[in-house]
Write a protein that holds these residues in place. Structure first.
Motif, mmCIF file in Angstrom:
data_model
loop_
_atom_site.group_PDB
_atom_site.id
_atom_site.type_symbol
_atom_site.label_atom_id
_atom_site.label_comp_id
_atom_site.label_asym_id
_atom_site.label_seq_id
_atom_site.Cartn_x
_atom_site.Cartn_y
_atom_site.Cartn_z
ATOM 1 N N MET A 1 6.368 -11.427 21.981
ATOM 2 C CA MET A 1 5.566 -11.544 20.481
ATOM 3 C C MET A 1 6.347 -10.841 19.506
ATOM 4 S SD MET A 1 2.446 -12.497 20.075
ATOM 5 C CE MET A 1 1.711 -12.819 18.690
ATOM 6 N N ALA A 2 6.092 -11.424 18.449
ATOM 7 C CA ALA A 2 6.796 -10.832 17.323
ATOM 8 C C ALA A 2 6.435 -9.598 17.006
ATOM 9 C CB ALA A 2 6.610 -11.840 15.799
ATOM 10 N N GLN A 3 7.202 -8.792 16.024
ATOM 11 C CA GLN A 3 6.979 -7.491 15.681
ATOM 12 C C GLN A 3 5.618 -7.398 14.666
ATOM 13 O OE1 GLN A 3 8.652 -4.437 16.164
ATOM 14 N NE2 GLN A 3 9.297 -5.546 17.912
ATOM 15 N N PRO A 4 4.892 -6.486 14.583
ATOM 16 C CA PRO A 4 4.034 -6.515 13.515
ATOM 17 C C PRO A 4 4.703 -6.324 12.188
ATOM 18 C CG PRO A 4 3.611 -4.607 15.227
ATOM 19 C CD PRO A 4 4.833 -5.236 15.461
ATOM 20 N N LEU A 5 3.619 -6.927 11.328
ATOM 21 C CA LEU A 5 4.208 -6.898 9.817
ATOM 22 C C LEU A 5 3.626 -5.705 9.152
ATOM 23 C CD1 LEU A 5 6.110 -8.655 7.559
ATOM 24 C CD2 LEU A 5 3.698 -9.638 6.966
ATOM 25 N N ARG A 6 4.246 -4.711 8.523
ATOM 26 C CA ARG A 6 3.714 -3.596 8.155
ATOM 27 C C ARG A 6 3.557 -3.455 6.704
ATOM 28 N NH1 ARG A 6 8.106 -0.103 11.027
ATOM 29 N NH2 ARG A 6 9.262 -1.525 9.677
ATOM 30 N N LEU A 7 2.380 -3.173 6.189
ATOM 31 C CA LEU A 7 1.997 -3.113 4.836
ATOM 32 C C LEU A 7 1.963 -1.784 4.249
ATOM 33 C CD1 LEU A 7 -0.923 -5.527 4.638
ATOM 34 C CD2 LEU A 7 1.548 -6.247 4.836
ATOM 35 N N GLY A 8 2.528 -1.621 3.225
ATOM 36 C CA GLY A 8 2.253 -0.235 2.287
ATOM 37 C C GLY A 8 1.564 -0.887 1.028
ATOM 38 N N ILE A 9 0.216 -0.229 0.688
ATOM 39 C CA ILE A 9 -0.534 -0.730 -0.313
ATOM 40 C C ILE A 9 -0.590 0.488 -1.205
ATOM 41 C CG2 ILE A 9 -2.811 -1.581 -0.986
ATOM 42 C CD1 ILE A 9 -3.019 -2.734 1.859
ATOM 43 N N ALA A 10 -0.226 0.133 -2.641
ATOM 44 C CA ALA A 10 -0.273 1.009 -3.701
ATOM 45 C C ALA A 10 -1.491 0.556 -4.450
ATOM 46 C CB ALA A 10 0.956 0.853 -4.461
ATOM 47 N N GLY A 11 -2.325 1.281 -4.641
ATOM 48 C CA GLY A 11 -3.418 0.890 -5.626
ATOM 49 C C GLY A 11 -4.625 0.504 -4.771
ATOM 50 N N LEU A 12 -5.889 1.489 -4.863
ATOM 51 C CA LEU A 12 -7.003 1.217 -3.899
ATOM 52 C C LEU A 12 -8.076 1.012 -4.926
ATOM 53 C CD1 LEU A 12 -6.178 3.532 -1.162
ATOM 54 C CD2 LEU A 12 -6.177 0.927 -0.947
ATOM 55 N N GLY A 13 -7.768 0.307 -5.747
ATOM 56 C CA GLY A 13 -9.130 -0.119 -6.564
ATOM 57 C C GLY A 13 -9.976 -1.272 -6.043
ATOM 58 N N THR A 14 -10.582 -2.079 -6.912
ATOM 59 C CA THR A 14 -11.373 -3.130 -6.254
ATOM 60 C C THR A 14 -10.478 -4.044 -5.306
ATOM 61 O OG1 THR A 14 -12.735 -3.036 -8.030
ATOM 62 C CG2 THR A 14 -12.949 -4.983 -6.913
ATOM 63 N N VAL A 15 -9.351 -4.489 -6.067
ATOM 64 C CA VAL A 15 -8.773 -5.333 -5.084
ATOM 65 C C VAL A 15 -8.074 -4.773 -4.087
ATOM 66 C CG1 VAL A 15 -6.816 -7.197 -5.087
ATOM 67 C CG2 VAL A 15 -8.140 -6.563 -7.198
ATOM 68 N N GLY A 16 -7.452 -3.627 -4.109
ATOM 69 C CA GLY A 16 -6.733 -2.781 -2.915
ATOM 70 C C GLY A 16 -7.707 -2.601 -2.027
ATOM 71 N N THR A 17 -8.941 -2.074 -2.070
ATOM 72 C CA THR A 17 -10.073 -2.052 -1.207
ATOM 73 C C THR A 17 -10.245 -3.314 -0.665
ATOM 74 O OG1 THR A 17 -10.883 -0.331 -2.584
ATOM 75 C CG2 THR A 17 -12.077 -0.840 -0.696
ATOM 76 N N VAL B 1 -0.791 3.999 2.583
ATOM 77 C CA VAL B 1 -1.494 3.547 1.194
ATOM 78 C C VAL B 1 -1.352 4.636 0.130
ATOM 79 C CG1 VAL B 1 -3.260 2.152 2.339
ATOM 80 C CG2 VAL B 1 -3.748 4.837 2.022
ATOM 81 N N SER B 2 -1.792 4.250 -1.083
ATOM 82 C CA SER B 2 -1.424 5.353 -2.225
ATOM 83 C C SER B 2 -2.472 5.032 -3.176
ATOM 84 C CB SER B 2 -0.010 5.234 -2.561
ATOM 85 O OG SER B 2 0.175 5.156 -3.876
ATOM 86 N N ALA B 3 -2.974 5.916 -3.736
ATOM 87 C CA ALA B 3 -4.045 5.924 -4.629
ATOM 88 C C ALA B 3 -4.152 7.258 -5.473
ATOM 89 C CB ALA B 3 -5.218 5.409 -4.424
ATOM 90 N N ARG B 4 -4.672 7.151 -6.697
ATOM 91 C CA ARG B 4 -4.629 8.232 -7.623
ATOM 92 C C ARG B 4 -5.715 9.136 -6.712
ATOM 93 N NH1 ARG B 4 -5.715 5.505 -12.951
ATOM 94 N NH2 ARG B 4 -3.972 4.586 -13.457
ATOM 95 N N ASP B 5 -6.789 8.935 -6.237
ATOM 96 C CA ASP B 5 -7.618 9.623 -5.742
ATOM 97 C C ASP B 5 -7.992 9.634 -4.160
ATOM 98 O OD1 ASP B 5 -9.929 11.330 -4.966
ATOM 99 O OD2 ASP B 5 -11.224 10.661 -6.549
ATOM 100 N N ALA B 6 -7.454 10.663 -3.494
ATOM 101 C CA ALA B 6 -7.412 10.470 -1.993
ATOM 102 C C ALA B 6 -8.832 10.463 -1.512
ATOM 103 C CB ALA B 6 -6.536 11.349 -1.252
ATOM 104 N N ASN B 7 -9.811 11.303 -2.278
ATOM 105 C CA ASN B 7 -10.976 11.625 -1.625
ATOM 106 C C ASN B 7 -12.292 10.687 -1.936
ATOM 107 O OD1 ASN B 7 -9.612 14.083 -0.337
ATOM 108 N ND2 ASN B 7 -9.758 15.062 -2.448
ATOM 109 N N LYS B 8 -11.938 9.782 -2.788
ATOM 110 C CA LYS B 8 -12.959 8.865 -3.450
ATOM 111 C C LYS B 8 -13.400 7.865 -1.879
ATOM 112 C CE LYS B 8 -13.346 5.035 -6.341
ATOM 113 N NZ LYS B 8 -12.445 4.105 -7.180
ATOM 114 N N ASP B 9 -14.808 7.905 -1.972
ATOM 115 C CA ASP B 9 -15.369 7.030 -1.139
ATOM 116 C C ASP B 9 -15.057 5.653 -1.416
ATOM 117 O OD1 ASP B 9 -16.666 5.779 1.192
ATOM 118 O OD2 ASP B 9 -18.572 6.428 0.667
ATOM 119 N N ARG B 10 -14.349 4.753 -0.454
ATOM 120 C CA ARG B 10 -14.142 3.180 -0.967
ATOM 121 C C ARG B 10 -15.082 2.351 0.072
ATOM 122 N NH1 ARG B 10 -9.341 6.294 -2.413
ATOM 123 N NH2 ARG B 10 -8.856 5.618 -4.455
ATOM 124 N N GLY B 11 -15.800 2.958 0.881
ATOM 125 C CA GLY B 11 -16.375 2.296 1.815
ATOM 126 C C GLY B 11 -15.728 1.486 2.901
#
Lengths: 428, 428
Positions: free
Chosen positions: A1-17, A43-53
Motif C-alpha cells: 500500500m502506498a504511503q498516506p498523503l499528509r495535508l497541512g491546512i492553513a485557514g479554517l474559515g468556510t472553505v477550510g472547514t 492545521v492552522s487558523a487565527r482562533d484555535a477555540n472557535k467551534d467549527r462544527g
C-alpha cells in the motif's frame, strides 16, 4: 500500500472547514479512488477555540502558517487563508522552499504572484493547484488545462462573481435598486470585507487573469485586466436591456487577437436566451471556445463551503493519484508576456445618458456620435419624473476607441447631466 | 527532451480524420503543453484511397487494425472504428496484450465489455481513456472522475443524444411530427446506420452506463439500463407539456438508492426553464450532483468532427503528460456489481391516452388509477378530429410499479384505444 498523503491546512474559515469535513467523511471513498489514504496532520487558523462544527483534536495545531508549511509531516500545503500578500504569500513561499506541493483557493495571490510562484514551484519539481480559486465548485481549471488541451482556445468568458449576479438578477426580478440590494447582500454576508472586491469586479478579474493565462499560454497578468464594476447599473438599464431581449451581467472576456491579449471584466449586455443570459442568482458560468470543440459551457455554484471544498479536494485527489501538471498548463518559463489589447474587438454598445432640458440637446448628442464615427442603431428618449430626460441609444458595431471619443466630447457639452453609462453588447 | 509519443489510429471516419488534423495542426502547441512531441506513426481504415481532406502519406498504413494495434512503433492505440464487437474489440484486446495504452471513442464497446477490458489493462499497468465516448466535446469523464473526486455523487443526468434532442426541439419549434423529422434527420445524416441506436435510446444508454460506473463505483452495466425511445412522442405530447411549463427530453438518469442502482434512459418532462429544459438542437448536457458540490451542469456539442476529436486529443495529452488513472476512476477489480433498482424513486407522471366514445369511459379510467393507488393532480379531455378523445392526466407522485398496475388494468378495459403514453416528470 502506498504511503498516506499528509495535508497541512492553513485557514479554517468556510472553505477550510469544508475541506476538513470532506477528508474525514469520505476517507474510505477517497482512498478507493486515489489509491492512497489522505490524512490531515496539522492545521492552522487565527482562533484555535472557535467551534467549527468538526473535531480538530487529532491534528497538530500551528499558530503560524509558515511553521505549518515547513512541517516535515506535511506533504501538501493547503492554503485557504486568502489575500495576495502577508501570511498567505509567506506560507506558500515557505511551503515551496520546503519542497511541498501547494493546493490553494487564493485567486488574488495567484493572479498577482502566480508567475513567480509557479516558476519557483516548477524549478524544484513541485506543483501548485488552484481549482477552487476560479468559479468555486466548477472544475473549470481542469477542463481548460487538461480536457481541452487539444484546442487553440479562441475565447473564454465567465460570470464568476456570484454576489454581482445575485444583485443584478434580483434587480430585474424584484424591481429593487442597486443600493438596496448592495445593502441586503452585505447583511446576508455575501460581500467581501472590502465590497469593492465584489462589486468593483476585482475578485472576478483575478479569476479571469488566471483563466486567460491557461487559455493563451501567457503569464497571468491581472494589472492589464480592464475592470469596471456594477455600481452604476440602474434599474432603468436593467429594464431597457430586458425590453430589447438582453440581460446585464458582470461578464469577463479574455481573447487573443492580432492586437494583443484582451482581458475585460465589465458589465455587458448578453442575449436573454443565451446560457449566460439565463444564469440567475449566485451561480457561476464559464464559457470556453476553442478551434476544435466549438463551445463548452460550465455552470455551478461559485462559492460556499461544500462546492469550494469539493474543488480543493479534487486537487488533492489529483496529487494523491500522481497527476502532476504545470501550474498554468505549460511550464511557467515558457509562458509569454502578452501585449495587452486595451480595447476589445468592435461591438455594439448600449448608452444611457440624462439629457438636460435644452433646445437641440438630442441633436447635439447625435452629432457628436456621428463625428466620432459611431452610428446609431436605435435611439429613444423617454419620460421621467425629474427634469432630466433619459436617452437610450444602441449603436451599431463600433470600436471602444471611437466610443470613448464620443464620451469625451459629451463631457465638453452642456447638454448632458453626469456621466453616460456605456455597456458593451457581447456576442455570446 | 522526452521521447515522442507515438499514435496508431484505427478508423479514419469523421472523428479519426479530425484527430489527425488536430495532431498535425497543433503539433507545437501540444508539445508545449504536454512536454512531449505527439506523432502519428500508423493508421488503418477500410478504404485507403478515399480523400479525407488531410494528407496521410507520412504514416504507415495497416489494412488490419489488429496488426496496427501490435506495432512496435505505436505507444497508444487510438480506436475510432466503433461497434461493440468485431474489429474494434479484437484490436483493443490486441493493443492491451501488446502493452499499449488505449484511447477510444467507443461507447458501445466499453458499456458492454468495459469491465473485462479495464481489468485486463490495469493488470498490466495500462490505461484506457474514453472521454470522447460520452457527450462528445464535453470533458465530462474528466470532471466526474477527477474534478469531482471529493464527492459522493448523488445523481447524474444527461441529454446525450443530439439527434433525439434535435428531433424533439424541432417538433416544438416547427410543429412537425416525429415521422417527418425522423426522415429529415436521416436525410441530413444525423442518424446511425441502425437508427434505433439513436431514437431507441441505446446510444445514450451506453453513455449513461459509463457515467454511472464512474459516479457510483460500480461495474458498467448496460444490460440493466431501463431503455425507452422517443418514437411514441407525439406533437400533442410536446404541446401539452409546453402548456404546463415543461419540455420533453430523452433524459438519462443514474442514481444510487437504498433499493439499488437506478439507470434510466427515457423521455421525461423537465421544467422548461431549467438548464435541461432550455437545451435546444443537437447540443448535449450533463448534470452532476454531489454531496459537496451540489450541482454542476456541463453543456456542449455532443458530436461532430472537431468536438469529438477534441476529446480524443485531450485523452492523448493526458497520457503524454503522464496522467494515468483507472479506467472507471478506481481499480476495476474494486468496482461493485450493483443490484439494479428496476424502478425509480416516486415521481409525478404525465399520461396521454385515447378514450373511445363510450359512456362512463373517463370514470373508468379514473377508477383504475384510484384502485392502483395513483392519485390524479390534473385531468383534461379535449376535442380532436377523429372519434377517439385524447385525455391528458398528470398524477401526483407515484411509484412506477403502481403506475404499471394501472397501465396493465387499462389494457383489460374496452375504453382505451392503443397504448397510453406515460412519461415521468423528473425533478431537476
Amino acid at each position: 500500500m502506498a504511503q498516506p498523503l499528509r495535508l497541512g491546512i492553513a485557514g479554517l474559515g468556510t472553505v477550510g472547514t469544508g475541506v476538513v469535513k470532506i477528508i474525514r467523511r469520505q476517507a474510505d471513498l477517497l482512498e478507493k479512488r486515489t489509491g492512497r489514504r489522505i490524512e490531515i496532520t496539522a492545521v492552522s487558523a487565527r482562533d484555535a477555540n472557535k467551534d467549527r462544527g468538526v473535531s480538530l483534536s487529532s491534528y497538530a495545531w500551528e499558530t503560524d502558517p509558515v511553521a505549518l508549511a515547513k512541517r516535515e509531516d506535511v506533504d501538501i500545503f493547503v492554503e485557504l487563508m486568502g489575500g495576495s500578500e502577508g501570511s498567505a504569500k509567506d506560507a506558500t513561499e515557505a511551503a515551496l522552499a520546503a519542497g511541498k506541493d501547494v493546493v490553494t483557493a487564493n485567486k488574488a495571490l495567484l493572479a498577482i504572484h502566480g508567475q513567480a510562484l509557479a516558476e519557483r514551484a516548477e524549478a524544484s519539481g513541485h506543483v501548485i493547484r488552484f481549482e477552487a480559486a476560479v468559479a468555486g465548485g466548477i472544475p473549470v481549471i481542469k477542463a481548460l488545462t487538461e480536457g481541452l488541451a487539444g484546442n487553440q482556445i479562441t475565447r473564454v468568458m465567465g460570470v464568476m462573481n456570484g454576489t454581482c449576479n445575485y444583485i443584478l438578477t434580483r434587480m430585474e426580478a424584484d424591481g429593487l435598486g442597486y443600493n438596496a440590494l448592495f445593502e441586503e447582500a452585505g447583511r446576508l454576508g455575501y460581500l467581501e470585507a472590502d465590497p469593492n472586491l465584489d462589486v468593483g469586479g476585482i475578485d472576478a478579474g483575478h479569476k479571469l487573469a488566471l483563466l486567460a493565462s491557461i487559455a493563451f499560454g501567457t503569464k497571468p497578468n491581472f494589472e492589464d485586466v480592464v475592470l469596471e464594476g456594477i455600481q452604476r447599473i440602474s434599474l432603468d438599464d436593467i429594464h431597457q436591456a430586458a425590453d430589447m431581449g438582453f440581460r446585464i451581467k458582470l461578464l469577463g472576456v479574455a481573447r487573443r487577437t492580432a492586437r494583443g491579449l484582451e482581458q475585460r471584466m465589465q458589465p455587458c449586455l448578453v442575449p436573454a436566451h443565451s446560457p449566460l443570459g439565463q444564469l440567475e442568482g449566485g451561480t457561476n458560468m464559464v464559457v470556453i471556445e476553442g478551434d476544435a470543440v466549438e463551445q463548452i459551457v460550465l455552470r455551478g455554484p461559485g462559492a460556499g463551503e461544500g462546492p469550494t471544498a469539493s474543488a480543493v479536494v479534487g486537487d488533492i485527489c489529483d496529487l494523491a493519484r500522481g497527476l502532476r501538471i504545470s501550474t498554468f498548463g505549460q511550464p511557467a518559463t515558457t509562458l509569454e508576456a502578452a501585449q495587452p489589447a486595451r480595447t476589445g474587438l468592435p461591438a455594439p454598445y448600449y448608452l444611457r445618458m440624462a439629457l438636460l432640458d435644452k433646445p437641440g440637446a438630442l441633436a447635439k448628442v447625435a452629432a457628436i456620435l456621428g463625428d466620432a464615427g459611431v452610428s446609431i442603431d436605435r435611439m429613444r428618449q423617454y419620460g421621467h419624473s425629474d427634469a432630466k430626460a433619459p436617452v437610450l441609444i444602441v449603436t451599431h458595431k463600433t470600436t471602444r476607441a471611437a466610443l470613448d471619443d464620443a464620451l469625451d466630447a459629451f463631457d465638453q457639452t452642456d447638454v448632458i447631466a453626469g456621466q453616460p453609462v456605456a455597456l458593451r453588447i457581447e456576442e455570446v
